[in-house]
Design an enzyme around this catalytic site. Structure first.
Site, short mmCIF file in Angstrom:
data_model
loop_
_atom_site.label_atom_id
_atom_site.label_comp_id
_atom_site.label_asym_id
_atom_site.label_seq_id
_atom_site.Cartn_x
_atom_site.Cartn_y
_atom_site.Cartn_z
N CYS A 120 0.85 -1.19 0.00
CA CYS A 120 0.00 0.00 0.00
C CYS A 120 0.88 1.24 0.00
O CYS A 120 1.99 1.22 0.53
CB CYS A 120 -0.88 -0.03 1.25
SG CYS A 120 -1.82 1.46 1.53
N MET A 150 -4.86 -5.02 7.45
CA MET A 150 -4.31 -3.67 7.44
C MET A 150 -2.78 -3.65 7.49
O MET A 150 -2.18 -2.60 7.65
CB MET A 150 -4.91 -2.82 8.55
CG MET A 150 -6.41 -2.54 8.39
SD MET A 150 -6.92 -2.02 6.73
CE MET A 150 -6.09 -0.43 6.60
N HIS A 162 -2.05 1.46 9.37
CA HIS A 162 -1.44 0.16 9.14
C HIS A 162 -1.25 -0.61 10.43
O HIS A 162 -0.90 -0.04 11.46
CB HIS A 162 -0.10 0.34 8.42
CG HIS A 162 -0.28 0.58 6.96
ND1 HIS A 162 0.63 1.27 6.19
CD2 HIS A 162 -1.29 0.24 6.13
CE1 HIS A 162 0.19 1.34 4.95
NE2 HIS A 162 -0.98 0.72 4.89
N ASP A 168 -19.48 9.68 -0.40
CA ASP A 168 -18.49 9.82 0.68
C ASP A 168 -17.17 9.14 0.29
O ASP A 168 -16.10 9.69 0.47
CB ASP A 168 -19.03 9.17 1.96
CG ASP A 168 -20.28 9.86 2.47
OD1 ASP A 168 -20.29 11.10 2.48
OD2 ASP A 168 -21.25 9.17 2.84
N HIS A 221 -8.56 2.12 5.30
CA HIS A 221 -7.97 3.46 5.48
C HIS A 221 -9.04 4.53 5.37
O HIS A 221 -9.09 5.47 6.16
CB HIS A 221 -6.92 3.74 4.41
CG HIS A 221 -5.64 2.99 4.58
ND1 HIS A 221 -5.01 2.87 5.79
CD2 HIS A 221 -4.85 2.35 3.68
CE1 HIS A 221 -3.89 2.17 5.64
NE2 HIS A 221 -3.77 1.84 4.36
N HIS A 246 -7.89 4.93 -4.35
CA HIS A 246 -7.35 4.81 -5.70
C HIS A 246 -6.55 3.53 -5.86
O HIS A 246 -5.79 3.15 -4.97
CB HIS A 246 -6.43 6.00 -6.03
CG HIS A 246 -7.15 7.31 -6.06
ND1 HIS A 246 -6.51 8.52 -5.99
CD2 HIS A 246 -8.47 7.60 -6.18
CE1 HIS A 246 -7.41 9.50 -6.04
NE2 HIS A 246 -8.60 8.97 -6.16
N GLY A 254 3.58 2.36 -11.95
CA GLY A 254 3.63 1.25 -12.89
C GLY A 254 3.45 -0.08 -12.18
O GLY A 254 3.18 -0.10 -10.97
N HIS A 282 -8.60 -3.42 2.14
CA HIS A 282 -7.53 -2.72 2.87
C HIS A 282 -7.66 -1.20 2.72
O HIS A 282 -7.64 -0.46 3.70
CB HIS A 282 -6.17 -3.20 2.34
CG HIS A 282 -4.98 -2.48 2.90
ND1 HIS A 282 -4.14 -3.04 3.84
CD2 HIS A 282 -4.49 -1.23 2.67
CE1 HIS A 282 -3.19 -2.17 4.16
NE2 HIS A 282 -3.37 -1.06 3.45
N GLU A 283 -7.83 -0.75 1.48
CA GLU A 283 -7.89 0.70 1.25
C GLU A 283 -9.17 1.29 1.84
O GLU A 283 -9.17 2.42 2.33
CB GLU A 283 -7.80 1.00 -0.26
CG GLU A 283 -6.49 0.54 -0.90
CD GLU A 283 -5.24 1.12 -0.25
OE1 GLU A 283 -5.28 2.29 0.19
OE2 GLU A 283 -4.23 0.40 -0.16
N HIS A 325 -3.73 3.50 -2.94
CA HIS A 325 -3.65 4.41 -1.80
C HIS A 325 -5.03 4.98 -1.51
O HIS A 325 -5.94 4.87 -2.34
CB HIS A 325 -2.60 5.52 -2.01
CG HIS A 325 -2.76 6.31 -3.27
ND1 HIS A 325 -1.71 6.58 -4.13
CD2 HIS A 325 -3.85 6.88 -3.85
CE1 HIS A 325 -2.15 7.29 -5.15
NE2 HIS A 325 -3.44 7.49 -5.01
#
Ligand SMILES: [Ca+2]
Ligand SMILES: [Ca+2]
Ligand SMILES: [Zn+2]
Ligand SMILES: [Zn+2]
Length: 499
Positions: free
Chosen positions: A86, A231, A223, A154, A217, A190, A173, A213-214, A180
């Site tokens: 991440c 996480m 993390h 949201d 966040h 994203h 890449g 996972h994202e 993130h």
């Protein structure tokens, strides 16, 4: 994940520190430690890290990665750094082996929108993976996620590549950084469009797990130091029977409480009772009037542009007039309005924005990785900030005191704040804004007035003067025609002519 960890486990006893590490690898490791928050910029500039700091950072990384803690860049450590992960930092400075909380939403019914999908999966599969990712969290916490197909949401999920018009963090890449996300209540999630996003296979990168996972966040989790937790910062690979780790569950429940069946039903009723409530992105704030507003912050930005900030808006001030008003977040994505202070440093090219107990760093309009950060070493709720080219330091003001900060050194703040009047003579307490301008002078702003300082940092004679008249190109107030006004018109041309 397990085969990778096993592989590392087998590898370790054989290869620890057996091989000389090439200089390129060492540099890559230092970059990694810097990027993910294990190492801070050193005193002597970017090229000279003290060896003991690098060793300490390596130890912290190894500890967090459950590798043997040697402080040496051994093969296992290098291999770990090459694993896809991440893009967010690992602020593992605390010793507790527990979930980390970064913030939370002030509501439990959230909307989300999928803005685009990866080309590597059928869209129905990709959508199902993303929906499932939300479900992991709504299964264990009293959260609901409702998809919207248009307008504001949201949480906004999208895929972008190395360059993105709307994201300040580019991707890298295939491999390395996979995704993130923003912390609450920002809501961007994203994914790197250059990854091979997959589902149901060990090939590529599992979209469902990375999305979960994202989204973690986006809901406020940082993390985890458990390498088996969802996480954890490093992608642990596809798991056919993936489920949340107890640390993930404890983290989300610390933020939003436990899921209780009764609450869920109540909430569903609420939802159906009010199906047509329009979604308002943020509280709409009135557009400021540059001629009558005081300012939140002013900044002499990159390429000599003067920016004025008020509420959710920012505009440029030029010799010939004012630029259009923009939403602050339209120029600097991820930046909130109602800022406390803003300062650009030509020394580092960094723009720092301050609000409450947080600081944001941008280079031009790109947010630096790992920001916003908590302001730990200077007070929260600053009044103003400026860069002083004479000593190349950033000054932060609050109340009647200031901190002097060297951006490239570990500043000892123990003797700060110092009284502002000890260095800047004749300026007001609690300034609303401050900056060094193109004419080499320091300016302080408070209310509707401003002060100009000479080279000795003394307020010049004839100040304070009127901001609206001299900076914002507004007509002078027609009520009074005192000496103040005649003076002002002189300064108007004065500060405009020097640019
Ligand atoms: Ca990547
Ligand atoms: Ca301010
Ligand atoms: Zn992460
Ligand atoms: Zn992005």
């Amino acid at each position: 994940m397990n085969w990778q960890r096993l592989w590392l486990g087998f590898l370790l006893p054989l290869t620890v520190s057996c091989r000389a590490v090439g200089p390129g690898e060492k540099e890559a490791a230092v970059d990694y430690l810097l990027q993910y928050g294990y190492l801070q910029k050193p005193l002597e500039g970017p090229d000279n890290f003290r060896p003991e700091d690098v060793i300490e950072a390596l130890r912290a990384f190894q500890e967090a990665s459950e590798l043997p803690v040697s402080g040496q860049l051994d093969d296992a450590t290098s291999a770990r750094m090459r694993q896809p992960r991440c893009g967010l930092e690992d602020p593992f400075n605390q010793k507790t082996l527990k979930y980390l909380l970064l913030g939370h939403w002030r509501k439990k019914h959230l909307t989300f929108r999928i803005l685009n999908l990866p080309s590597t999966l059928p869209s129905s599969t990709a959508r199902a993976a993303l929906l499932q990712a939300f479900q992991y969290w709504s299964n264990v916490a009293p959260l609901t996620f409702r998809e919207v197909k248009a307008g504001w949401a949201d949480i906004r999920l999208s895929f972008h590549g190395r360059h993105s018009l709307y994201c300040s963090n580019s991707f890298d890449g295939p491999g390395r950084v996979l995704a993130h996300a923003d912390i609450p209540e920002l809501g961007s999630v994203h994914f790197d469009e250059d990854e091979l996003w997959t589902e149901g296979t060990y090939r590529g990168v599992n979209l469902r797990i990375i999305a979960a996972h994202e989204i973690g966040h986006a809901l406020g989790l940082g993390h985890s130091r458990y390498t088996q937790a969802l996480m954890a910062p490093v992608y642990a690979g596809y798991r056919p029977y993936f489920k949340l780790h107890p640390d993930d569950v404890a983290g989300i429940q610390a933020l939003y409480g436990k899921k209780s069946p009764e609450i869920e039903e109540e909430e569903e009723e609420e939802d159906t009772a009010l199906p047509t409530i329009p979604l308002v992105p943020t509280e709409p704030s009135p557009m400021p009037d540059p001629c009558s507003s005081d300012l939140d912050a002013v900044m002499l930005g990159p390429r000599g542009k003067t920016y004025a900030f008020k509420g959710n808006y920012v505009w440029t001030v030029t010799d010939s007039g004012l630029g259009p008003l923009f939403q602050v977040s339209a120029l600097w994505e991820g930046l909130p309005g109602n800022l406390d202070a803003a300062v650009y440093s030509p020394r580092t090219q960094w723009i720092h924005f301050f609000k409450g107990d947080k600081v944001w760093r941008y280079i031009n309009f790109k947010m630096s990785p790992g920001f916003p950060k908590k302001l730990n070493r200077v007070g929260p709720n600053l009044d103003a900030a400026l860069y002083w080219p004479i000593n190349k330091k950033v000054f932060l003001f609050k109340g009647s005191g200031y901190w002097q900060w060297d951006e490239l050194a570990t500043t000892d703040f123990s003797r700060y704040p110092k009284p502002t009047k000890g260095l800047f003579t004749g300026v007001p307490d609690q300034p609303s804004a401050a900056m060094s301008w193109r004419d080499g002078r320091v300016y302080f702003f408070k209310g509707k007035q401003y002060w100009r300082l000479n080279q000795q940092l003394r307020a010049e004679k004839g100040f304070p003067r009127d901001i609206a008249h001299n900076w914002m190109h507004c007509r002078p107030p027609n009520t009074t025609a005192s000496d103040g006004d005649t003076d002002s018109s002189v300064t108007g041309t004065d500060h405009a002519a020097t640019g």
